[in-house]
Design a protein around this motif. Structure first.
Motif, short mmCIF file in Angstrom:
data_model
loop_
_atom_site.label_atom_id
_atom_site.label_comp_id
_atom_site.label_asym_id
_atom_site.label_seq_id
_atom_site.Cartn_x
_atom_site.Cartn_y
_atom_site.Cartn_z
N GLY A 13 4.37 -20.80 -18.13
CA GLY A 13 2.96 -20.78 -17.73
C GLY A 13 2.13 -20.11 -18.81
N GLY A 15 1.22 -17.29 -19.58
CA GLY A 15 1.64 -16.04 -20.22
C GLY A 15 2.44 -16.25 -21.50
N ASP A 27 -5.41 -13.43 -15.08
CA ASP A 27 -5.57 -12.07 -15.59
C ASP A 27 -7.04 -11.74 -15.81
N TRP A 32 -11.69 -18.44 -16.64
CA TRP A 32 -10.87 -18.97 -17.71
C TRP A 32 -11.78 -19.11 -18.92
N VAL A 37 -12.76 -20.95 -12.88
CA VAL A 37 -11.69 -21.94 -13.03
C VAL A 37 -12.03 -23.25 -12.31
N HIS A 108 0.64 -30.27 -16.17
CA HIS A 108 -0.80 -30.27 -15.93
C HIS A 108 -1.60 -30.98 -17.02
N PHE A 152 -7.22 -29.53 -10.37
CA PHE A 152 -6.98 -29.18 -8.97
C PHE A 152 -7.55 -30.30 -8.13
N GLY A 176 6.03 -16.20 -17.70
CA GLY A 176 4.57 -16.09 -17.82
C GLY A 176 3.78 -16.97 -16.88
N SER A 178 2.01 -16.92 -12.77
CA SER A 178 1.76 -16.10 -11.58
C SER A 178 2.32 -16.76 -10.32
N VAL A 181 0.24 -21.57 -8.27
CA VAL A 181 -0.23 -22.95 -8.24
C VAL A 181 0.94 -23.88 -7.88
N PRO A 202 5.33 -9.57 -17.60
CA PRO A 202 5.05 -8.13 -17.55
C PRO A 202 4.52 -7.69 -16.19
N ALA A 220 6.48 -12.18 -23.09
CA ALA A 220 7.33 -13.35 -23.28
C ALA A 220 8.33 -13.21 -24.43
#
Ligand code: OAD
Length: 235
Positions: A13, A15, A27, A32, A37, A108, A152, A176, A178, A181, A202, A220
């Motif tokens: 992802g 990250g 983050d 974005w 977003v 995506h 989306f 990386g 979250s 999605v 992290p 990463a």
């Protein structure tokens, strides 16, 4: 997948591209690169303001051509010496490919491609001299074109292929993301029982009770160096 090498499947992802200077989504408090977003990454947003969406992805392309793959992308490419590596990424950048990974599935979409508004299977690559598009950009066939991004509210055409690849993994590594999605986050549920799973982040999210997950709470590239030494020891 006829090979004697173990199958290592990566789900990456945003990250993984942080160390290349590309910002993650969540983050930054739902912004974005300073845009909400849902204004720039949803089907409704595209219908409401296609100019803004084209302009946003034009900016992202100009940013991407200046960015370089980082150590995390390079480590994954090097792992192809010892593993059949399949990268399934939620990222629309091309940094995995530029680092040398040979099997990359973009769930995506891809920033450096555009597709027909009327025919989702008609896709063209952009060249570095012509990165900018507008709602009146036409492809070589004459179709009106749009960014090749899965917004989306749109289906994710490659999810079944991704799920199949994950179900064949000998080792599954999530890096990386979250994990908010879907359907991408649900790939964790597609591993065969007993498959070791590593999650490098992290600030890791909950993996919702999935078994065999080793969390490596690091960035990463540092996390991947640790994973490589774990895999070496397990040989
Ligand atoms: P998110 O922004 O939701 O999550 C990024 C993750 O990266 C977080 O878990 C961070 O803790 C982690 N992270 C931050 N710095 C890192 C580092 N140096 N190394 C490793 N991890 C780090 O991004 P995604 O989960 O990728 O979709 O978002 C999924 C999708 O939502 C995106 O593909 C995009 C977005 O809307 C579309 O555009 C369709």
């Amino acid at each position: 997948m006829n090979s004697t090498k173990p199958i290592l499947v990566i789900s990456s992802g945003a990250g993984i591209s942080t160390e290349s200077g590309i910002r993650t989504f969540r983050d930054a408090d739902g912004l974005w690169e300073n845009y909400p977003v849902m204004d720039v990454a949803s089907a409704d947003g595209f219908r409401r303001n296609p100019e803004l969406v084209h302009q946003f992805y034009n900016e992202r392309r100009h940013q991407l051509i200046k960015a370089k793959p980082n150590d995390a992308h390079r480590i994954l490419a090097e792992l192809e010496k010892d593993y059949d590596v399949y990268v399934i990424t939620q990222n629309v950048d091309d940094l995995h490919e530029r680092a040398g990974s040979s099997r990359v599935l973009h769930l995506h979409g891809e920033l450096m491609k555009i597709r027909s508004v009327s025919d989702p299977d008609y896709i063209e690559s952009l060249d570095i001299e012509h990165l900018d598009t507008t709602p009146s950009t036409r492809g070589k066939r004459g179709d009106l074109m749009r960014p090749h991004i899965v917004f989306f509210q749109e289906p994710v055409p490659l999810i079944e292929e991704a799920a199949r690849i994950v179900s064949e993994a000998d080792i599954f590594v999530v890096i990386g993301t979250s994990l908010v999605v879907y359907p991408a986050a649900g790939l964790l549920q597609c591993v065969r029982p007993g498959t070791p799973i590593y999650y490098i982040d992290p600030n890791p999210a909950s993996t919702g009770g999935v078994a065999n997950v080793t969390v490596i709470k690091k960035g990463a590239s540092e996390g991947l160096r640790e994973l490589v030494s774990i895999l070496e020891k397990g040989k």
